[in-house]
Enzyme design. Structure first.
Site, PDB file in Angstrom:
ATOM      1  N   LYS A 196       0.856  -1.180   0.000  1.00  0.00           N
ATOM      2  CA  LYS A 196       0.000   0.000   0.000  1.00  0.00           C
ATOM      3  C   LYS A 196       0.897   1.237   0.000  1.00  0.00           C
ATOM      4  CE  LYS A 196      -3.556   2.386   2.679  1.00  0.00           C
ATOM      5  NZ  LYS A 196      -4.522   2.300   3.781  1.00  0.00           N
ATOM      6  N   LYS A 249      -2.220  -1.502  -3.799  1.00  0.00           N
ATOM      7  CA  LYS A 249      -3.067  -0.314  -3.722  1.00  0.00           C
ATOM      8  C   LYS A 249      -2.220   0.952  -3.788  1.00  0.00           C
ATOM      9  CE  LYS A 249      -5.983   2.057  -0.457  1.00  0.00           C
ATOM     10  NZ  LYS A 249      -6.332   2.218   0.919  1.00  0.00           N
TER      11      LYS A 249
HETATM   12  C1  PBG Z   1      -7.472   3.360   5.707  1.00  0.00           C
HETATM   13  C2  PBG Z   1      -7.719   3.234   4.249  1.00  0.00           C
HETATM   14  C3  PBG Z   1      -7.533   4.198   3.240  1.00  0.00           C
HETATM   15  C4  PBG Z   1      -8.029   3.641   2.056  1.00  0.00           C
HETATM   16  C5  PBG Z   1      -8.478   2.360   2.358  1.00  0.00           C
HETATM   17  N1  PBG Z   1      -8.267   2.119   3.719  1.00  0.00           N
HETATM   18  C6  PBG Z   1      -7.042   5.587   3.316  1.00  0.00           C
HETATM   19  C7  PBG Z   1      -5.675   5.873   3.711  1.00  0.00           C
HETATM   20  O1  PBG Z   1      -4.820   5.013   3.856  1.00  0.00           O
HETATM   21  O2  PBG Z   1      -5.439   7.066   3.905  1.00  0.00           O
HETATM   22  C8  PBG Z   1      -8.065   4.328   0.723  1.00  0.00           C
HETATM   23  C9  PBG Z   1      -9.152   3.904  -0.198  1.00  0.00           C
HETATM   24  C10 PBG Z   1      -9.468   4.846  -1.308  1.00  0.00           C
HETATM   25  O3  PBG Z   1      -8.803   5.879  -1.516  1.00  0.00           O
HETATM   26  O4  PBG Z   1     -10.433   4.555  -2.023  1.00  0.00           O
HETATM   27  N2  PBG Z   1      -6.209   3.009   6.147  1.00  0.00           N
HETATM   28 ZN    ZN Z   2      -5.505   3.897   8.311  1.00  0.00          ZN
END
Ligand code: PBG
Ligand code: ZN
Length: 327
Positions: A196, A249
Site C-alpha cells: 500500500k 493499492k
Molecule cells: C485506511 C484506508 C484508506 C483507504 C483504504 N483504507 C485511506 C488511507 O490510507 O489514507 C483508501 C481507499 C481509497 O482511496 O479509495 N487506512
Molecule cells: Zn488507516
C-alpha cells in the site's frame, strides 16, 4: 530477394464477434468487491461530493443497498466505518457495539449470499486521524498492532467473512492471524493490504471516511511511490505471516507492481482502484472529456490484465450493469 511476408494481425480485428471471442481478458462479476461507508443514524444516504455516486449510509440504508448489490450479482463488499465519537486510541474500532460490528450483524441477518469483508485500521476511529496510537507524533507500531488484532477479532465475532488490514504496521498480519486462531476463527481468511503506497489518490476517500490526519501524513508506514522491490518484500512478509490474499493499492498507477506480485508469488491477488482513480474518471466523464463507461471498463480490464484476481472498485455496480447489458 526474399518475398515480403506481411503478418496480417488485422485479420482478427475486423469482425466484432471474433474480437470478443479472442479477447484475452474479460471482466466478470466475480472480480468485483464493492467498498461501502457506514455511519451512525437512520435513513441516511449522504452523497460524497468528491465521489459522485458514492454515499455514506446508515445501517438501515446499507442493508437495503446490500440487497440491491446481491441482486446485481456482485459477490462481495468491503466495509468502512465512521463512528459518531472518535478518541485517541480509536476505541470505536474494537467496541463490540461499534458501527462496523452492528453493520455486519445487520447485513448477515438480512442479506443472504453476500461475502462481507471488513477493513481493519484505526484512522477512521482516532481523533487525530492516524492509523495507530501515538506517542507525540510517532505511531507506536507494536501497541497499535495489539489494537488491530482486537479490532479484527471483534469483526469476526460480528460475522465478517474476511478481514482486510489496511494499516501497514509491521507484524499486524501475524498478530491478527494469531488472535483469530486463538478465538476459534481459523476459517476466516485475511486479505492484507500488502503493498500500500503513500498515495495522493486517496484524497476523496478521506472525505468519505472522515479520516484525514490532523497533522503530518502517512509516509512513516505507507510505501514510497518509487519503490518496487520493497513491495515484493512487504508482500512476502505478509504471506509468511499468514495472509491468504495480498493486495496492491492503488491499482491503475501500480500495474507493474500487480504484475510482479502475481508473477512472483502466484497467490490470489487483489487490487484496489482507489477513490482518486474513480473520481478522476467520473470528473472527466461529467465534463464530457472522456467516455466514462469506456474508460471505466478499460481501467479495470487493465488492472485484471496486469494480474489482479479481484478488484475493489467504486464502479462495481456500474460494471455489473454493464456486464448485464452486454451479455
Ligand atoms: C485506511 C484506508 C484508506 C483507504 C483504504 N483504507 C485511506 C488511507 O490510507 O489514507 C483508501 C481507499 C481509497 O482511496 O479509495 N487506512
Ligand atoms: Zn488507516
Amino acid at each position: 530477394m526474399a518475398e515480403l511476408n506481411i503478418k496480417r494481425h488485422r485479420r482478427l480485428r475486423y469482425n466484432p464477434i471474433l474480437r470478443n471471442m479472442i479477447r484475452e481478458t474479460n471482466l466478470t462479476k466475480n472480480d468485483l468487491i464493492y467498498p461501502l461507508f457506514v455511519v451512525e443514524g437512520e435513513n441516511i444516504k449522504n452523497p460524497i461530493k468528491s465521489m459522485p455516486g458514492v454515499f455514506q449510509m446508515s445501517i438501515d440504508t446499507l442493508v437495503e443497498e446490500c440487497k440491491e448489490i446481491t441482486n446485481l450479482g456482485i459477490p462481495a463488499i468491503i466495509l468502512f466505518g465512521i463512528p459518531a465519537h472518535k478518541d485517541e486510541v480509536g476505541s470505536g474500532a474494537y467496541a463490540a457495539d461499534g458501527i462496523i460490528q452492528r453493520a455486519v450483524r445487520a447485513i448477515k441477518k438480512e442479506v443472504k449470499n453476500l461475502f462481507v469483508i471488513t477493513d481493519v485500521c484505526l484512522c477512521e476511529y482516532t481523533s487525530h486521524g492516524h492509523c495507530g496510537v501515538l506517542n507525540g507524533e510517532d505511531i507506536l507500531n507494536d501497541e497499535t498492532v495489539q489494537l488491530l488484532a482486537k479490532e479484527a477479532v471483534s469483526h469476526a465475532e460480528a460475522g465478517a467473512d474476511m478481514i482486510a488490514p489496511s494499516d501497514m504496521m509491521d507484524g499486524r498480519v501475524y498478530a491478527i492471524r494469531k488472535a483469530l486462531d486463538y478465538k476459534g476463527f481459523q476459517k476466516i481468511p485475511i486479505m492484507s493490504y500488502a503493498a500500500k503506497y503513500a498515495s495522493g489518490y486517496y484524497g476523496p476517500f478521506r472525505d468519505a471516511a472522515e479520516s484525514t490526519p490532523a497533522f503530518g501524513d502517512r509516509r512513516s508506514h505507507q510505501m514510497d511511490i518509487g519503490n518496487a522491490n520493497e513491495a515484493l518484500k512487504e508482500v512476502e512478509t505478509d504471506i509468511q505471516e499468514g495472509a491468504d490474499i495480498v493486495m496492491v493499492k492503488p491499482a491503475g498507477a501500480y500495474l507493474d507492481i500487480i504484475y510482479r506480485v502475481k508473477n512472483k508469488f502466484g497467490l490470489p491477488t487483489a487490487a484496489y482502484q482507489v477513490s482518486g482513480e474513480y473520481s478522476m474518471i467520473k470528473a472527466a466523464a461529467m465534463n464530457d472529456w472522456i467516455d466514462g463507461e469506456r474508460v471505466m471498463i478499460e481501467s479495470l480490464t487493465a488492472i485484471k490484465r496486469a494480474g489482479a484476481d479481484m478488484i475493489l472498485t467504486y464502479f462495481a455496480k456500474e460494471v455489473a450493469a454493464f456486464i448485464d447489458k452486454h451479455q
